[in-house]
Enzyme design. Structure first.
Site, PDB file in Angstrom:
ATOM      1  N   ILE A 140       0.932  -1.137   0.080  1.00 34.59           N
ATOM      2  CA  ILE A 140       0.038   0.056   0.140  1.00 34.59           C
ATOM      3  C   ILE A 140       0.932   1.090   0.001  1.00 34.59           C
ATOM      4  CG2 ILE A 140      -2.110  -1.311   1.094  1.00 34.59           C
ATOM      5  CD1 ILE A 140      -1.234  -0.077   3.762  1.00 34.59           C
ATOM      6  N   ASP A 141       0.208   2.423  -0.352  1.00 35.20           N
ATOM      7  CA  ASP A 141       1.133   3.344  -0.590  1.00 35.20           C
ATOM      8  C   ASP A 141       1.716   3.854   0.804  1.00 35.20           C
ATOM      9  OD1 ASP A 141       0.580   3.517  -3.292  1.00 35.20           O
ATOM     10  OD2 ASP A 141      -0.914   5.140  -3.148  1.00 35.20           O
ATOM     11  N   ARG A 142       2.771   4.614   0.642  1.00 41.06           N
ATOM     12  CA  ARG A 142       3.481   5.267   1.919  1.00 41.06           C
ATOM     13  C   ARG A 142       2.430   6.137   2.874  1.00 41.06           C
ATOM     14  NH1 ARG A 142       9.073   8.821   2.168  1.00 41.06           N
ATOM     15  NH2 ARG A 142       9.316   8.954   4.380  1.00 41.06           N
ATOM     16  N   ARG A 242      -6.771   6.372  -6.386  1.00 43.06           N
ATOM     17  CA  ARG A 242      -6.463   7.743  -6.398  1.00 43.06           C
ATOM     18  C   ARG A 242      -6.454   8.210  -7.830  1.00 43.06           C
ATOM     19  NH1 ARG A 242      -0.437   7.860  -3.745  1.00 43.06           N
ATOM     20  NH2 ARG A 242      -0.609  10.029  -4.005  1.00 43.06           N
TER      21      ARG A 242
END
Length: 319
Positions: A140-142, A242
């Site tokens: 998962i994204d930072r 996103r």
């Protein structure tokens, strides 16, 4: 000044269950830390690496009981920089002998690289030196918080990768977007294409040349200028939520890549200092036991507090 390095004698490693199924090149890259990738592939091509006495190619998959002969390789001397910081223990939502599911905080990368030297996986390995294997089952994204699966056994990792590729892991996220989302339920099926900016940063856009992607969006709550959405991922493309939501005109609040930058600045002054995206639910059949697993992570305090702020300052609209 180049470090002279140190030579290591011939090693013979016996493959156990935790490594079974892994490609020999990835296995060598992991255990020969400090050896350039090009050198690892050279010793494979030259036949210096042997499995059960015979030559193998880089795509050979190890089996339990294999004996791997690793020739002497030269490692760079580590730069003395003190101990690796272990960090505060990550909240564990679920754990057994095959899996760990942690509740990742926003701002922490899942692994080192791209300017980040120390991520979740490195932290766990540092805090659990006795673990024979710890590998990310997905990413998962930072800036995204929430549920992240780490495999402790190779068969579990392989099975999870297959399950995710086939859409058999249910992943649901909560996000706040700018605008009044119109529909109780909406499918977004726009193909997504990955590319690099001139500065070398990874980006994604909707393009007919991209990979098939599918998000299911459900309306949770709505204010005058914002909507809280639940997004279920049917595919797991990079930055999928996103890009899909920005493409249909509802950028994520706090998104510094695809969002409304002027709005983000205003929201930061109101207390939202991160991207509002949280991996809230996971559902899957345990890859080894067959048990049905359903896990949930509550919104982090900083996101919940911001919703409370909207309740006080934004008129609710139900129509």
């Amino acid at each position: 000044m180049m470090a002279q390095g140190k030579a290591i004698a011939v090693r013979r490693e016996r493959v156990d269950e935790s490594v079974s199924g892994q490609r020999i090149d990835n296995y060598l890259l992991r255990i020969c830390k400090g050896v350039p990738k090009s050198h690892v592939y050279r010793i494979l091509r030259s036949g210096e690496v042997r499995v059960n006495g015979g030559r193998v190619g880089p795509t050979y998959r190890l089996a339990e009981g294999d004996e791997v002969r690793i020739p002497p390789v030269r490692l760079a001397e580590p730069v003395a920089s003190g101990p690796t910081p272990a960090g505060k223990p990550l909240p564990v939502i679920y754990e057994d002998d095959a899996l760990i599911v942690v509740d990742k905080p926003s701002g922490k990368a899942v692994h080192g690289g791209s300017g980040v030297s120390y991520g979740v996986i490195e932290q766990l390995r540092s805090q659990r030196p006795e673990a024979r294997m710890l590998e990310l089952a997905h990413r998962i994204d930072r800036e995204t918080s929430g549920l992240l699966i780490i495999a402790k056994r190779r068969p579990a990792l392989t099975a999870l990768h297959d399950m995710m590729r086939e859409g058999r892991v249910q992943k649901r996220y909560l996000t706040l977007v700018a605008g009044r989302w119109p529909n109780p339920l909406q499918h977004i099926k726009e193909p997504l294409f990955k590319y690099l900016t001139p500065e070398g940063e990874r980006r994604v856009r909707v393009s007919s040349d991209g990979k098939a992607s599918h998000s299911i969006v459900r309306l949770v709550r709505r204010w005058a200028r914002f909507s809280l959405l639940e997004v279920e991922l049917m595919t797991g493309r990079t930055h999928q939520i996103r890009v899909h939501l920005a493409h249909v005109g509802f950028p994520l609040c706090g998104d510094d890549k695809y969002g409304d930058f002027a709005l983000n600045k205003a929201l930061e002054a109101e207390g939202l200092k991160r991207m509002f995206l949280h991996a809230a639910q996971l559902g899957f059949v345990h890859p080894l036991s067959g048990e049905r697993i359903a896990l949930q992570s509550e919104l982090p305090d900083e996101l919940r507090v911001f919703l409370d702020h909207l309740d006080r300052t934004e008129p609710q609209k139900h129509g």
